[in-house]
Write a protein that holds these residues in place. Structure first.
Motif, PDB file in Angstrom:
ATOM      1  N   ASP A  56      28.522  46.600  29.817  1.00 42.52           N
ATOM      2  CA  ASP A  56      27.774  46.497  31.074  1.00 42.52           C
ATOM      3  C   ASP A  56      27.707  45.053  31.554  1.00 42.52           C
ATOM      4  O   ASP A  56      27.841  44.770  32.767  1.00 42.52           O
ATOM      5  CB  ASP A  56      26.359  47.058  30.884  1.00 42.52           C
ATOM      6  CG  ASP A  56      26.381  48.557  30.601  1.00 42.52           C
ATOM      7  OD1 ASP A  56      27.378  49.225  30.977  1.00 42.52           O
ATOM      8  OD2 ASP A  56      25.414  49.069  29.996  1.00 42.52           O
ATOM      9  N   TRP A  57      27.454  44.146  30.632  1.00 41.31           N
ATOM     10  CA  TRP A  57      27.386  42.722  31.017  1.00 41.31           C
ATOM     11  C   TRP A  57      28.712  42.241  31.590  1.00 41.31           C
ATOM     12  O   TRP A  57      28.765  41.539  32.607  1.00 41.31           O
ATOM     13  CB  TRP A  57      27.010  41.885  29.794  1.00 41.31           C
ATOM     14  CG  TRP A  57      26.969  40.409  30.080  1.00 41.31           C
ATOM     15  CD1 TRP A  57      25.919  39.698  30.575  1.00 41.31           C
ATOM     16  CD2 TRP A  57      28.055  39.486  29.910  1.00 41.31           C
ATOM     17  NE1 TRP A  57      26.254  38.384  30.732  1.00 41.31           N
ATOM     18  CE2 TRP A  57      27.579  38.222  30.317  1.00 41.31           C
ATOM     19  CE3 TRP A  57      29.352  39.592  29.463  1.00 41.31           C
ATOM     20  CZ2 TRP A  57      28.356  37.074  30.289  1.00 41.31           C
ATOM     21  CZ3 TRP A  57      30.127  38.442  29.425  1.00 41.31           C
ATOM     22  CH2 TRP A  57      29.641  37.209  29.835  1.00 41.31           C
ATOM     23  N   LEU A  58      29.826  42.636  30.929  1.00 40.87           N
ATOM     24  CA  LEU A  58      31.143  42.195  31.377  1.00 40.87           C
ATOM     25  C   LEU A  58      31.464  42.768  32.762  1.00 40.87           C
ATOM     26  O   LEU A  58      31.993  42.066  33.636  1.00 40.87           O
ATOM     27  CB  LEU A  58      32.197  42.613  30.354  1.00 40.87           C
ATOM     28  CG  LEU A  58      33.626  42.147  30.620  1.00 40.87           C
ATOM     29  CD1 LEU A  58      33.686  40.619  30.685  1.00 40.87           C
ATOM     30  CD2 LEU A  58      34.561  42.674  29.546  1.00 40.87           C
ATOM     31  N   THR A  59      31.090  44.027  32.992  1.00 43.20           N
ATOM     32  CA  THR A  59      31.348  44.642  34.296  1.00 43.20           C
ATOM     33  C   THR A  59      30.544  43.949  35.396  1.00 43.20           C
ATOM     34  O   THR A  59      31.051  43.686  36.512  1.00 43.20           O
ATOM     35  CB  THR A  59      30.990  46.135  34.248  1.00 43.20           C
ATOM     36  OG1 THR A  59      31.738  46.774  33.218  1.00 43.20           O
ATOM     37  CG2 THR A  59      31.310  46.798  35.569  1.00 43.20           C
ATOM     38  N   GLU A  60      29.299  43.630  35.113  1.00 42.26           N
ATOM     39  CA  GLU A  60      28.458  42.955  36.108  1.00 42.26           C
ATOM     40  C   GLU A  60      29.008  41.576  36.448  1.00 42.26           C
ATOM     41  O   GLU A  60      28.964  41.154  37.614  1.00 42.26           O
ATOM     42  CB  GLU A  60      27.037  42.844  35.563  1.00 42.26           C
ATOM     43  CG  GLU A  60      26.318  44.181  35.467  1.00 42.26           C
ATOM     44  CD  GLU A  60      24.948  44.033  34.812  1.00 42.26           C
ATOM     45  OE1 GLU A  60      24.616  42.890  34.403  1.00 42.26           O
ATOM     46  OE2 GLU A  60      24.223  45.042  34.695  1.00 42.26           O
ATOM     47  N   GLN A  61      29.518  40.865  35.449  1.00 43.16           N
ATOM     48  CA  GLN A  61      30.060  39.536  35.701  1.00 43.16           C
ATOM     49  C   GLN A  61      31.284  39.583  36.614  1.00 43.16           C
ATOM     50  O   GLN A  61      31.472  38.724  37.487  1.00 43.16           O
ATOM     51  CB  GLN A  61      30.427  38.857  34.372  1.00 43.16           C
ATOM     52  CG  GLN A  61      29.238  38.565  33.487  1.00 43.16           C
ATOM     53  CD  GLN A  61      28.263  37.589  34.133  1.00 43.16           C
ATOM     54  OE1 GLN A  61      28.669  36.562  34.713  1.00 43.16           O
ATOM     55  NE2 GLN A  61      26.973  37.885  34.053  1.00 43.16           N
ATOM     56  N   ILE A  62      32.122  40.609  36.438  1.00 41.68           N
ATOM     57  CA  ILE A  62      33.326  40.703  37.288  1.00 41.68           C
ATOM     58  C   ILE A  62      32.943  41.134  38.703  1.00 41.68           C
ATOM     59  O   ILE A  62      33.473  40.603  39.710  1.00 41.68           O
ATOM     60  CB  ILE A  62      34.325  41.701  36.661  1.00 41.68           C
ATOM     61  CG1 ILE A  62      34.805  41.188  35.300  1.00 41.68           C
ATOM     62  CG2 ILE A  62      35.526  41.906  37.585  1.00 41.68           C
ATOM     63  CD1 ILE A  62      35.699  42.158  34.550  1.00 41.68           C
ATOM     64  N   GLU A  63      32.009  42.087  38.824  1.00 43.80           N
ATOM     65  CA  GLU A  63      31.598  42.538  40.149  1.00 43.80           C
ATOM     66  C   GLU A  63      30.871  41.444  40.921  1.00 43.80           C
ATOM     67  O   GLU A  63      30.734  41.521  42.162  1.00 43.80           O
ATOM     68  CB  GLU A  63      30.703  43.778  40.021  1.00 43.80           C
ATOM     69  CG  GLU A  63      31.466  45.027  39.585  1.00 43.80           C
ATOM     70  CD  GLU A  63      30.555  46.227  39.428  1.00 43.80           C
ATOM     71  OE1 GLU A  63      29.316  46.029  39.386  1.00 43.80           O
ATOM     72  OE2 GLU A  63      31.067  47.365  39.331  1.00 43.80           O
ATOM     73  N   ALA A  64      30.387  40.438  40.199  1.00 40.06           N
ATOM     74  CA  ALA A  64      29.727  39.313  40.886  1.00 40.06           C
ATOM     75  C   ALA A  64      30.707  38.465  41.680  1.00 40.06           C
ATOM     76  O   ALA A  64      30.288  37.657  42.537  1.00 40.06           O
ATOM     77  CB  ALA A  64      28.980  38.456  39.852  1.00 40.06           C
ATOM     78  N   ILE A  65      32.004  38.631  41.447  1.00 41.90           N
ATOM     79  CA  ILE A  65      33.004  37.896  42.219  1.00 41.90           C
ATOM     80  C   ILE A  65      33.221  38.669  43.517  1.00 41.90           C
ATOM     81  O   ILE A  65      34.226  39.386  43.713  1.00 41.90           O
ATOM     82  CB  ILE A  65      34.315  37.757  41.423  1.00 41.90           C
ATOM     83  CG1 ILE A  65      34.044  37.219  40.001  1.00 41.90           C
ATOM     84  CG2 ILE A  65      35.297  36.830  42.139  1.00 41.90           C
ATOM     85  CD1 ILE A  65      35.264  37.196  39.106  1.00 41.90           C
TER      86      ILE A  65
END
Length: 244
Positions: A220-229
């Motif tokens: 979940d953390w990794l997905t949120e970090q990518i969607e933040a771009i």
């Protein structure tokens, strides 16, 4: 008193037996004559007459076989009758197959010597004879084993994750988007190979693989970090998730 020689002869007492034998002899002669007469009067050849004699012989043999079979059936009937006369509740086949159980042997009576042996504590003697030095050696070995086990590196659980990163449109710079994704760094995260996969209308998605340590990096953390771009990324999907 004088007896006549005629009175001493036994032939007079055995006369009925002789008469019977003579009668049987003449009957056989008459049967042979009748067969020959039949063959002559009917115009048959001597071959047919001999054939009739053979058939009569075979007929007699069949009669003997039938008599023997009747004797066997009679003996079987007697055995069946014996089995039927057994008391109810007993299986005759089991009686015939299973032998009688031998009587259990009587256990020998304990002697005074055996009673003395029962009072001996075999395990107590060993524990009582253990000295302090042996106990110290055992404790040292246990401590060494525990220390060796504690130094063994723990198995790190890892996962291989393949992510599908989708752009906004066909004008999105996919190279720049991959660069921004790879900028996401943290302990326990390792990026792998990446490629562009066509979607529709000239739009491609970025498919990138990664290896993460389960205890340090969550999906979940990794997905949120990518969607933040947000300038490049519209959404992120998990294409594959495998434990290593």
């Amino acid at each position: 008193m004088a007896t006549t020689p005629l009175a001493q002869e036994k032939v007079w007492f055995e006369k009925p037996m002789y008469d019977k034998a003579e009668c049987l002899h003449f009957e056989r002669l008459a049967k042979v004559d009748s067969i020959a007469t039949f063959a002559t009067t009917s115009g048959s050849s001597p071959e047919y007459g001999s054939r009739i004699v053979v058939l009569e012989k075979e007929n007699q043999e069949l009669k003997n076989i039938v008599a023997e079979l009747k004797s066997i059936v009679g003996r079987l009937d007697e055995r069946v009758k014996i089995l039927e006369d057994r008391p109810p509740g007993i299986d005759p086949m089991r009686i015939a197959i299973c032998p009688a159980k031998p009587p259990s042997p009587t256990p020998p009576k304990p002697t005074a010597k055996d009673d003395d042996d029962d009072d001996v504590d075999l395990f107590g003697s060993e524990s009582e004879g253990e000295d302090e030095e042996a106990a110290k050696v055992r404790e040292e070995r246990l401590a060494a084993y525990a220390a060796k086990k504690s130094k063994k590196p723990a198995l790190i659980a890892k996962s291989n994750i393949i992510l599908d990163v989708k752009p906004w449109d066909d004008e999105t710079d996919m190279k720049a988007m991959e660069t921004e994704v790879r900028k996401i760094e943290t302990e326990g995260l390792l990026w792998g190979a990446a490629k562009l996969v066509p979607l529709a209308y000239g739009i491609h998605k970025l498919q990138i693989s990664s290896v993460v340590e389960d205890e340090k990096v969550s999906v979940d953390w990794l997905t949120e970090q990518i969607e933040a771009i947000e300038d490049y990324v519209q959404s992120v999907d998990i294409a594959a998730f495998n434990k290593i």
